[in-house]
Design a protein around this motif. Structure first.
Motif, PDB file in Angstrom:
ATOM      1  N   ALA A  30       0.831  -1.207   0.000  1.00 17.93           N
ATOM      2  CA  ALA A  30       0.000   0.000   0.000  1.00 17.93           C
ATOM      3  C   ALA A  30       0.864   1.255   0.000  1.00 17.93           C
ATOM      4  CB  ALA A  30      -0.930  -0.009   1.212  1.00 17.93           C
ATOM      5  N   GLN A  31       1.941   1.250   0.751  1.00 21.80           N
ATOM      6  CA  GLN A  31       2.837   2.409   0.780  1.00 21.80           C
ATOM      7  C   GLN A  31       3.509   2.624  -0.579  1.00 21.80           C
ATOM      8  OE1 GLN A  31       5.154   0.912   4.130  1.00 21.80           O
ATOM      9  NE2 GLN A  31       4.500   2.621   5.417  1.00 21.80           N
ATOM     10  N   CYS A  32       4.061   1.543  -1.128  1.00 23.02           N
ATOM     11  CA  CYS A  32       4.788   1.657  -2.398  1.00 23.02           C
ATOM     12  C   CYS A  32       3.883   2.095  -3.539  1.00 23.02           C
ATOM     13  CB  CYS A  32       5.458   0.332  -2.741  1.00 23.02           C
ATOM     14  SG  CYS A  32       6.788  -0.158  -1.616  1.00 23.02           S
ATOM     15  N   THR A  33       2.697   1.532  -3.612  1.00 28.01           N
ATOM     16  CA  THR A  33       1.790   1.892  -4.704  1.00 28.01           C
ATOM     17  C   THR A  33       1.228   3.299  -4.536  1.00 28.01           C
ATOM     18  OG1 THR A  33      -0.034   0.746  -3.571  1.00 28.01           O
ATOM     19  CG2 THR A  33       1.167  -0.491  -5.247  1.00 28.01           C
ATOM     20  N   ALA A  34       1.301   3.826  -3.302  1.00 23.99           N
ATOM     21  CA  ALA A  34       0.875   5.208  -3.070  1.00 23.99           C
ATOM     22  C   ALA A  34       1.997   6.196  -3.384  1.00 23.99           C
ATOM     23  CB  ALA A  34       0.418   5.383  -1.623  1.00 23.99           C
ATOM     24  N   GLY A  35       3.239   5.677  -3.586  1.00 20.97           N
ATOM     25  CA  GLY A  35       4.314   6.549  -4.011  1.00 20.97           C
ATOM     26  C   GLY A  35       5.398   6.818  -2.997  1.00 20.97           C
ATOM     27  N   ALA A  63       4.856  -5.834  -8.995  1.00 27.93           N
ATOM     28  CA  ALA A  63       4.946  -6.083 -10.441  1.00 27.93           C
ATOM     29  C   ALA A  63       3.575  -5.970 -11.091  1.00 27.93           C
ATOM     30  CB  ALA A  63       5.555  -7.456 -10.702  1.00 27.93           C
ATOM     31  N   ALA A  64       2.548  -6.510 -10.428  1.00 30.02           N
ATOM     32  CA  ALA A  64       1.186  -6.439 -10.949  1.00 30.02           C
ATOM     33  C   ALA A  64       0.711  -4.992 -11.010  1.00 30.02           C
ATOM     34  CB  ALA A  64       0.248  -7.278 -10.079  1.00 30.02           C
ATOM     35  N   TRP A  65       1.038  -4.223  -9.973  1.00 24.35           N
ATOM     36  CA  TRP A  65       0.656  -2.803  -9.967  1.00 24.35           C
ATOM     37  C   TRP A  65       1.317  -2.063 -11.125  1.00 24.35           C
ATOM     38  CZ3 TRP A  65      -2.416   0.844  -7.686  1.00 24.35           C
ATOM     39  CH2 TRP A  65      -2.058   2.174  -7.869  1.00 24.35           C
ATOM     40  N   ASN A  66       2.606  -2.289 -11.306  1.00 25.50           N
ATOM     41  CA  ASN A  66       3.338  -1.582 -12.356  1.00 25.50           C
ATOM     42  C   ASN A  66       2.820  -1.939 -13.749  1.00 25.50           C
ATOM     43  OD1 ASN A  66       4.923  -0.322 -10.451  1.00 25.50           O
ATOM     44  ND2 ASN A  66       6.619  -1.770 -10.632  1.00 25.50           N
ATOM     45  N   LYS A  67       2.409  -3.186 -13.926  1.00 22.45           N
ATOM     46  CA  LYS A  67       1.859  -3.603 -15.216  1.00 22.45           C
ATOM     47  C   LYS A  67       0.537  -2.912 -15.493  1.00 22.45           C
ATOM     48  CE  LYS A  67       0.650  -7.722 -17.901  1.00 22.45           C
ATOM     49  NZ  LYS A  67       0.580  -9.219 -17.902  1.00 22.45           N
ATOM     50  N   ALA A  68      -0.265  -2.762 -14.433  1.00 18.09           N
ATOM     51  CA  ALA A  68      -1.580  -2.139 -14.583  1.00 18.09           C
ATOM     52  C   ALA A  68      -1.507  -0.613 -14.576  1.00 18.09           C
ATOM     53  CB  ALA A  68      -2.514  -2.615 -13.470  1.00 18.09           C
ATOM     54  N   PRO A  70       1.329   1.706 -15.724  1.00 18.02           N
ATOM     55  CA  PRO A  70       2.647   2.068 -16.260  1.00 18.02           C
ATOM     56  C   PRO A  70       2.976   3.548 -16.117  1.00 18.02           C
ATOM     57  CG  PRO A  70       1.077   1.644 -18.030  1.00 18.02           C
ATOM     58  CD  PRO A  70       0.418   1.201 -16.772  1.00 18.02           C
ATOM     59  N   ASP A  71       1.956   4.385 -15.998  1.00 21.01           N
ATOM     60  CA  ASP A  71       2.188   5.824 -15.858  1.00 21.01           C
ATOM     61  C   ASP A  71       2.387   6.240 -14.407  1.00 21.01           C
ATOM     62  OD1 ASP A  71      -0.435   5.074 -15.301  1.00 21.01           O
ATOM     63  OD2 ASP A  71      -1.231   7.079 -15.717  1.00 21.01           O
ATOM     64  N   LYS A  72       2.202   5.305 -13.474  1.00 22.71           N
ATOM     65  CA  LYS A  72       2.344   5.615 -12.048  1.00 22.71           C
ATOM     66  C   LYS A  72       2.999   4.438 -11.334  1.00 22.71           C
ATOM     67  CE  LYS A  72      -1.256   5.963  -9.307  1.00 22.71           C
ATOM     68  NZ  LYS A  72      -2.490   6.450  -8.628  1.00 22.71           N
ATOM     69  N   PRO A  73       4.261   4.147 -11.660  1.00 18.14           N
ATOM     70  CA  PRO A  73       4.920   2.974 -11.081  1.00 18.14           C
ATOM     71  C   PRO A  73       5.081   3.085  -9.568  1.00 18.14           C
ATOM     72  CG  PRO A  73       6.512   4.363 -12.206  1.00 18.14           C
ATOM     73  CD  PRO A  73       5.161   4.909 -12.539  1.00 18.14           C
ATOM     74  N   ALA A  74       5.111   1.929  -8.929  1.00 18.37           N
ATOM     75  CA  ALA A  74       5.266   1.888  -7.477  1.00 18.37           C
ATOM     76  C   ALA A  74       6.666   2.309  -7.067  1.00 18.37           C
ATOM     77  CB  ALA A  74       4.976   0.474  -6.960  1.00 18.37           C
ATOM     78  N   ALA A  75       6.777   2.851  -5.877  1.00 18.76           N
ATOM     79  CA  ALA A  75       8.083   3.135  -5.285  1.00 18.76           C
ATOM     80  C   ALA A  75       8.729   1.810  -4.873  1.00 18.76           C
ATOM     81  CB  ALA A  75       7.916   4.049  -4.069  1.00 18.76           C
ATOM     82  N   PRO A  76      10.050   1.772  -4.702  1.00 19.83           N
ATOM     83  CA  PRO A  76      10.714   0.545  -4.269  1.00 19.83           C
ATOM     84  C   PRO A  76      10.403   0.237  -2.807  1.00 19.83           C
ATOM     85  CG  PRO A  76      12.270   2.349  -4.281  1.00 19.83           C
ATOM     86  CD  PRO A  76      10.999   2.880  -4.905  1.00 19.83           C
ATOM     87  N   TYR A  77      10.736  -0.974  -2.397  1.00 23.10           N
ATOM     88  CA  TYR A  77      10.501  -1.352  -1.004  1.00 23.10           C
ATOM     89  C   TYR A  77      11.830  -1.653  -0.308  1.00 23.10           C
ATOM     90  CZ  TYR A  77      11.204  -6.394  -1.911  1.00 23.10           C
ATOM     91  OH  TYR A  77      11.737  -7.618  -2.243  1.00 23.10           O
ATOM     92  N   GLY A 295      -6.855   4.767   5.276  1.00 20.43           N
ATOM     93  CA  GLY A 295      -6.038   3.930   4.431  1.00 20.43           C
ATOM     94  C   GLY A 295      -4.688   4.568   4.174  1.00 20.43           C
ATOM     95  N   ALA A 296      -3.675   3.745   3.925  1.00 16.14           N
ATOM     96  CA  ALA A 296      -2.334   4.269   3.686  1.00 16.14           C
ATOM     97  C   ALA A 296      -2.309   5.195   2.480  1.00 16.14           C
ATOM     98  CB  ALA A 296      -1.352   3.118   3.494  1.00 16.14           C
ATOM     99  N   ALA A 297      -3.031   4.853   1.434  1.00 12.53           N
ATOM    100  CA  ALA A 297      -3.055   5.700   0.238  1.00 12.53           C
ATOM    101  C   ALA A 297      -3.676   7.058   0.548  1.00 12.53           C
ATOM    102  CB  ALA A 297      -3.823   5.011  -0.887  1.00 12.53           C
ATOM    103  N   ASP A 298      -4.716   7.062   1.385  1.00 13.53           N
ATOM    104  CA  ASP A 298      -5.339   8.329   1.764  1.00 13.53           C
ATOM    105  C   ASP A 298      -4.388   9.170   2.601  1.00 13.53           C
ATOM    106  OD1 ASP A 298      -7.743   7.765   0.467  1.00 13.53           O
ATOM    107  OD2 ASP A 298      -8.552   6.707   2.202  1.00 13.53           O
ATOM    108  N   PHE A 299      -3.645   8.509   3.486  1.00  9.03           N
ATOM    109  CA  PHE A 299      -2.681   9.250   4.305  1.00  9.03           C
ATOM    110  C   PHE A 299      -1.581   9.843   3.436  1.00  9.03           C
ATOM    111  CE2 PHE A 299       1.219   9.006   7.112  1.00  9.03           C
ATOM    112  CZ  PHE A 299       0.991  10.232   7.717  1.00  9.03           C
ATOM    113  N   VAL A 300      -1.065   9.069   2.486  1.00  6.94           N
ATOM    114  CA  VAL A 300      -0.020   9.585   1.593  1.00  6.94           C
ATOM    115  C   VAL A 300      -0.565  10.740   0.754  1.00  6.94           C
ATOM    116  CG1 VAL A 300       1.491   9.034  -0.350  1.00  6.94           C
ATOM    117  CG2 VAL A 300       1.264   7.424   1.551  1.00  6.94           C
ATOM    118  N   ALA A 301      -1.811  10.627   0.292  1.00  7.55           N
ATOM    119  CA  ALA A 301      -2.424  11.723  -0.475  1.00  7.55           C
ATOM    120  C   ALA A 301      -2.518  12.987   0.380  1.00  7.55           C
ATOM    121  CB  ALA A 301      -3.808  11.308  -0.972  1.00  7.55           C
TER     122      ALA A 301
END
Length: 321
Positions: A30-35, A63-68, A70-77, A295-301
């Motif tokens: 959740a953190q990585c996909t939020a950026g 990997a699944a997130w990045n495939k879906a 491509p314009d918003k790749p996940a951050a590394p972990y 949610g983690a994504a909401d917190f990052v936003a």
């Protein structure tokens, strides 16, 4: 010195700190996909065989997130390794990290040349957390790529140095990757960390109060309900000084104002044994900024909005004559 590629071009200059017991693949993804860089301690996987399963889950999930997207790749972990003699799982967990080529390793409670060389062998980057300038120099001398300056007010095993003192001393001799930890829970504080000279803000306690965190609901709500007045600094619970929520100490039948000292030689960070004090909840002083569980994504936003507003506000200030 330019940042290593894995730490360059992050959507936000934030690394989520590894939360003992609390961080799992669910929160990391959740953190990585939020950026932001997501992380967890290897020791959170219990039994030890679960480390491999969790690294597989994180790798496949990102990997699944990045495939879906491509314009918003996940951050590394990142994976945190306790480099202390009591951690009898270190070799096992490092083998799993090598198998999955973990991009970032965060080392704690000791710096070792062999660990740094092992990470570099698979192309990873090592960030070592420190509480003073002396340990910072030791870490770089032993081959760490970057530092995490754990200043006063941080959750977990916090230091006592002012972030102003710690960052300025490190920056006098080190121009590599540098993250700052200590009471950071807002976008304004993220920008302040950069203004002091850090490359990244290192945020932990605020992520405990997210839906993806593996923490008791009472723990999350206690963070929402508490502020810096409710934080106690003690070495009783692990042998290393850290910050804890006073209400959780009271609930365990102890007086937060009169805690005994612990023997540091009794530290134990390894094995699969149940931990004492499991209901004593660690937390940093920045939690006054946490007003809800989300949610983690909401917190990052939220952090992103606050960070942008802070930058805009400072851009409008007149320069001194």
């Amino acid at each position: 010195m330019p940042l290593p590629p894995v730490l360059s071009n992050l959507p936000l200059p934030i690394i989520g700190s590894p939360l003992f017991i609390i961080s799992t693949p669910k929160l990391v993804i959740a953190q990585c996909t939020a950026g932001v860089v997501g992380s967890m301690p290897a020791l959170n996987a219990r039994p030890a065989s679960q480390v491999d399963e969790w690294l597989h889950e994180i790798t496949e999930g990102l990997a699944a997130w990045n495939k879906a997207n491509p314009d918003k790749p996940a951050a590394p972990y990142a994976i945190n390794q306790i480099v202390h003699k009591s951690n009898d799982r270190l070799d096992h967990d490092m083998e799993a990290c090598a198998k999955w080529k973990v991009p970032i390793i965060i080392t704690s409670l000791g710096a070792r040349v062999d660990i740094n060389e092992a990470v570099h062998a698979w192309g990873g980057v090592v960030l070592h957390d420190i509480i003073n300038n002396f340990f910072a120099r030791k870490a770089i001398e032993k081959g760490a790529d970057g530092l995490i300056a754990v200043a006063a007010g941080a959750g977990g095993h916090a230091g006592t140095k002012s972030p102003f003192a710690l960052i300025q001393e490190i920056r006098q001799w080190f121009d590599g990757p540098l993250a700052l930890s200590g009471s950071i829970a807002s976008g304004d504080a993220v920008l302040a960390a950069q203004a002091m000279g850090a490359d990244f803000a290192y945020i932990g306690s605020a992520f405990i109060a997210t839906e993806e965190a593996r923490a008791a609901e009472g723990y999350k709500q206690m963070i929402v309900d508490s502020n810096s007045d409710d934080i106690v600094y003690s070495n009783l619970f692990t042998g290393v000084h850290g910050n804890y929520l006073a209400p959780s100490i009271r609930a365990a039948g102890l007086d937060p104002a009169n805690l005994p000292q612990s023997d540091p030689s009794k530290m134990n960070f390894g094995g699969d044994k149940a931990k004492a004090w499991k209901d004593i909840w660690g937390c940093g002083q920045g939690i006054g900024a946490v007003t809800q569980v989300q949610g983690a994504a909401d917190f990052v936003a939220q952090l992103k909005r606050e960070y942008a507003a802070a930058r805009q506000r400072l851009a409008g200030l007149p320069l001194p004559a």
